[in-house]
Every structure is written in C-alpha cells, then in structure tokens.
Design a protein around this motif. Structure first.
Motif, PDB file in Angstrom:
ATOM      1  N   UNK A  76      -0.182  58.853  17.929  1.00  0.00           N
ATOM      2  CA  UNK A  76       0.182  58.194  19.189  1.00  0.00           C
ATOM      3  C   UNK A  76       0.398  59.226  20.305  1.00  0.00           C
ATOM      4  N   UNK A  77       1.127  60.301  19.991  1.00  0.00           N
ATOM      5  CA  UNK A  77       1.430  61.314  20.996  1.00  0.00           C
ATOM      6  C   UNK A  77       0.186  62.087  21.424  1.00  0.00           C
ATOM      7  N   UNK A  78      -0.659  62.427  20.477  1.00  0.00           N
ATOM      8  CA  UNK A  78      -1.874  63.188  20.796  1.00  0.00           C
ATOM      9  C   UNK A  78      -2.831  62.335  21.627  1.00  0.00           C
ATOM     10  N   UNK A  79      -2.989  61.085  21.265  1.00  0.00           N
ATOM     11  CA  UNK A  79      -3.875  60.209  22.038  1.00  0.00           C
ATOM     12  C   UNK A  79      -3.347  60.040  23.456  1.00  0.00           C
ATOM     13  N   UNK A  80      -2.052  59.793  23.604  1.00  0.00           N
ATOM     14  CA  UNK A  80      -1.474  59.538  24.921  1.00  0.00           C
ATOM     15  C   UNK A  80      -1.481  60.772  25.811  1.00  0.00           C
TER      16      UNK A  80
END
Length: 393
Positions: free
Chosen positions: A210-214
């Motif tokens: 989630x963090x890497x995509x965002x």
C-alpha cells in the motif's frame, strides 16, 4: 492498424549489490582523476557479506586511500548497519591492484609519433528516440524514476522502513513504435523487519504494498502523463528483509542494460564503471549517445541507433554505422556522412569534445548513464542539433 506489443525494462537502486560495486569503482576513478587527469584506471569491485574486494589495473602519479573511498561510498548509499547486508564501518576492504600493461600503454598513450589509440577493440552503440523529453525509451526512464523515488523516500525518511537494496520493472504497451500505456509495474524493495508491528507476514506485505504504491508508483506514473493499468506487484515473494551484498554478491559491470537503454537498443557488451575515458567502452558509448541524441533532437529521425567500432591502439574508428529504423528524414547513408563530417570520433577528440577527464563518474553509476539532466553529462547536450538540422534545408 499498427501492431500492439509489450516491452519491459528494469532498473536497480543505488543499494543493489552490483550498483554498489559500480559506484565504488567510479569513486576510485574520480579520486584519481582529481589529481591525475591522465591516470589509467580499470577498477573492478566485488561485494559480499562483510567484504569489499577491489582489484584491477591502475597507473597513476597520485595516491588515493581506497579503503576510505569504499567506506564513504557505502555510507553515502545508506549501508550503515550490518543488518542491511554490509556496514560502512565494519566491512573488511581488500585491494589487489596492478599497473596497466605496458603493451597496452604503447598503443594507447599519445607520443610525438603516435596519436592516442583506442584502449581496446570493441563495438559501442548509442541510441535516442522521441518518446520522452530526455529522448530516451519510456520503459527505462520510468523504471529509473521508480528506483530514484525509492532512494529519495528512504533518505528523507518519509518511508523510514525502506532499506537500500531494490529493483523495479516496467512493462509498456506500444502501438507500432509509439508508447500508449503502462501495463505492469514491479517493485522489489528491501525493508526493515516489521514483524513487531505486523506479526502476520501477510499484513506486513499489505502495508508495504500500500505504501509503495501510494508514495512511489503512482506519483511516478501520474507525472509521466501516460495511461496506466493498476497492475502492480510489490515484493512478489512477500518479504524482502535480507538484501544487499549479504543476499547477493555484487560485481562491477553486471548491470550494463540498466546503465544504457533497458534492452530497447543493442549493446556492444562493454561495461562503463571503473574505466577511465581512454577506454572506448565508455567514451565511445557516450559519443554514440551524443550523436544519436543530436540526430533525433535535430528531427533528422524519430529514432536513431549509432554504432562505432574500434581496434586497440588505432585512433580512427574501424566502422561507423547508423540505423534510423525507418524514421529518418534523410537516407541512413546520408546521415552517416553527416556524422563523419560533424562529430569527432578519435579517442583523444572524443575526450576533449565531451570534456571527459574530470571526476564526474561516480554519479553516473546509478540510475543510468543516459537521459539525465546534469551539466556534467556533456554527452546529453543538444548543442549540435541546429547544425544537423541545416542539412534538411
């Protein structure tokens, strides 16, 4: 209707073991060029758990403290803890350095009766296309954008659990020779052990994804202006805590496709890092890119690949060829004749024209040697484009 097909390129972060070695080799080259611009350097590095081995052939009138350069490079990358795979303060540094062969030197060094010849035989390719403002293929530019973004967020501590090692991969759909959509993105990034916060491994993976995509993937893709499908793979094995030289031995010169065009253009096989510019593996590849970029910048072609070939000890190239891949405004042979007229192609001329006897190389050793906006990357200048464009009038 033009055919649709996919093309994929990858990049690696500055903390990838092979890139660590490239940066160390180029840090040593820069250290020598600062005091001895005529030094001869062919420097290779190996990195494994707790150990850096530097070897090669170096002839110079100056002295560099190789262990200090190694440790500074590791620290600047972010390898400051043994748990990351290697530590700048605790790693062992071994060196095994010889002088350049006198038999090579007699063919390469300039004298009253001998012009500087090529430092080796070989063939080099340069490429440019109008897919991006940098005149680079889209897949490799996006892949580099993602790895640079990982490093920025790690060093700024916006994502403090990121560690130095990582890779990215971008698949782009083309319609004919035009990029139309990003189809898939793969990111593998080393990270802290977050099991205290997420005892369930799947929950840890979901958080990191989630963090890497965002914060990494979406900002880079949105900025590119291309359509994209939200088909993202982050840490495909589920976890990436052990990384760096502990997980994978690194070697100088093992990421030559990452360094150039992401597989989009041909490659002569020669690596760049750790080599002074008398080695045409490096200097002639830079010149070939400079030529191709100015041809595209002058709108003589939308895509252009240039090949140069040399023999050790011989100043003039053995061959010069150009392929505009069916996009040229002039015939390829006409463009070849223009190249021979407008560009210096002997090793000493290349070095002078591109001002290559400077300590500029360590920063080339991560995120690609081409398509970069940096005043020291003289091979990225478009200062010949206007002269080339006049041939169409």
């Amino acid at each position: 209707m033009p055919d649709r097909h996919l093309f994929t390129s990858e990049s690696v972060t500055e903390g990838h073991p092979d890139k660590v070695c490239d940066q160390i080799s180029d840090a040593i080259l820069d250290g020598i060029l600062r005091d001895d611009p005529n030094g001869r350097v062919a420097c290779e590095t190996l990195a494994t758990t707790g150990l850096i081995l530097v070897s090669g052939e170096i002839s110079t009138s100056t002295y560099v403290d190789i262990p200090s350069l190694v440790r500074k490079t590791l620290a600047d990358i972010g390898y400051t803890r043994a748990s990351y795979g290697i530590s700048a303060t605790k790693a062992a540094v071994l060196t095994s350095i010889d002088e350049q062969s006198p038999e090579i030197a007699q063919g390469v060094d300039e004298s009253e009766d001998h012009e500087q010849g090529a430092g080796d035989q070989g063939l080099m390719f340069g490429f440019a296309c109008d897919e991006t403002p940098e005149l680079m293929p889209v897949p490799i530019q996006l892949a580099h954008g993602l790895t640079k973004r990982l490093a920025e967020l790690r060093k700024s501590e916006e994502l403090p659990w990121l560690r130095p090692d990582g890779k990215t991969q971008v698949t782009v759909e083309y319609e004919g020779d035009r990029p139309v959509k990003v189809k898939k993105v793969v990111v593998a990034t080393q990270h802290d052990d977050l099991s205290d916060a997420y005892p369930d491994v799947s929950m840890e993976h979901q958080f990191i994804t989630r963090e890497v995509v965002e914060h990494v993937v979406l900002p880079v893709l949105v900025k590119s202006g291309l359509d994209f499908e939200e088909h993202f793979i982050v840490n495909g094995t589920g976890r990436f805590v052990m990384g760096g030289p502990q997980a994978d031995t690194g070697l100088t010169g093992r990421k030559i496709i990452v360094d150039t065009y992401g597989g989009y253009a041909r490659h002569g096989g020669g690596a760049f890092s750790g080599k002074d510019p008398s080695k045409v593996d490096r200097s002639a590849a830079y010149m070939a890119r400079y030529i191709a970029k100015n041809i595209v910048g002058a709108q003589l072609a939308r895509r252009c690949e240039v090949q140069l070939a040399y023999s050790i000890g011989v100043a003039d190239p053995l061959s010069v060829s150009v392929d505009t891949l069916g996009t040229g405004q002039l015939e390829d042979e006409q463009i070849r004749e223009i190249i021979l007229k407008e560009f210096p192609l002997r090793p000493r001329e290349i070095i002078r024209h591109l001002d290559l006897l400077r300590p500029i190389y360590q920063k080339t050793a991560a995120y690609g040697h081409f398509g970069r906006e940096d005043e020291d990357f003289t091979w990225e200048l478009l200062d010949k484009a206007e002269a080339l464009a006049s041939y169409m009038k």
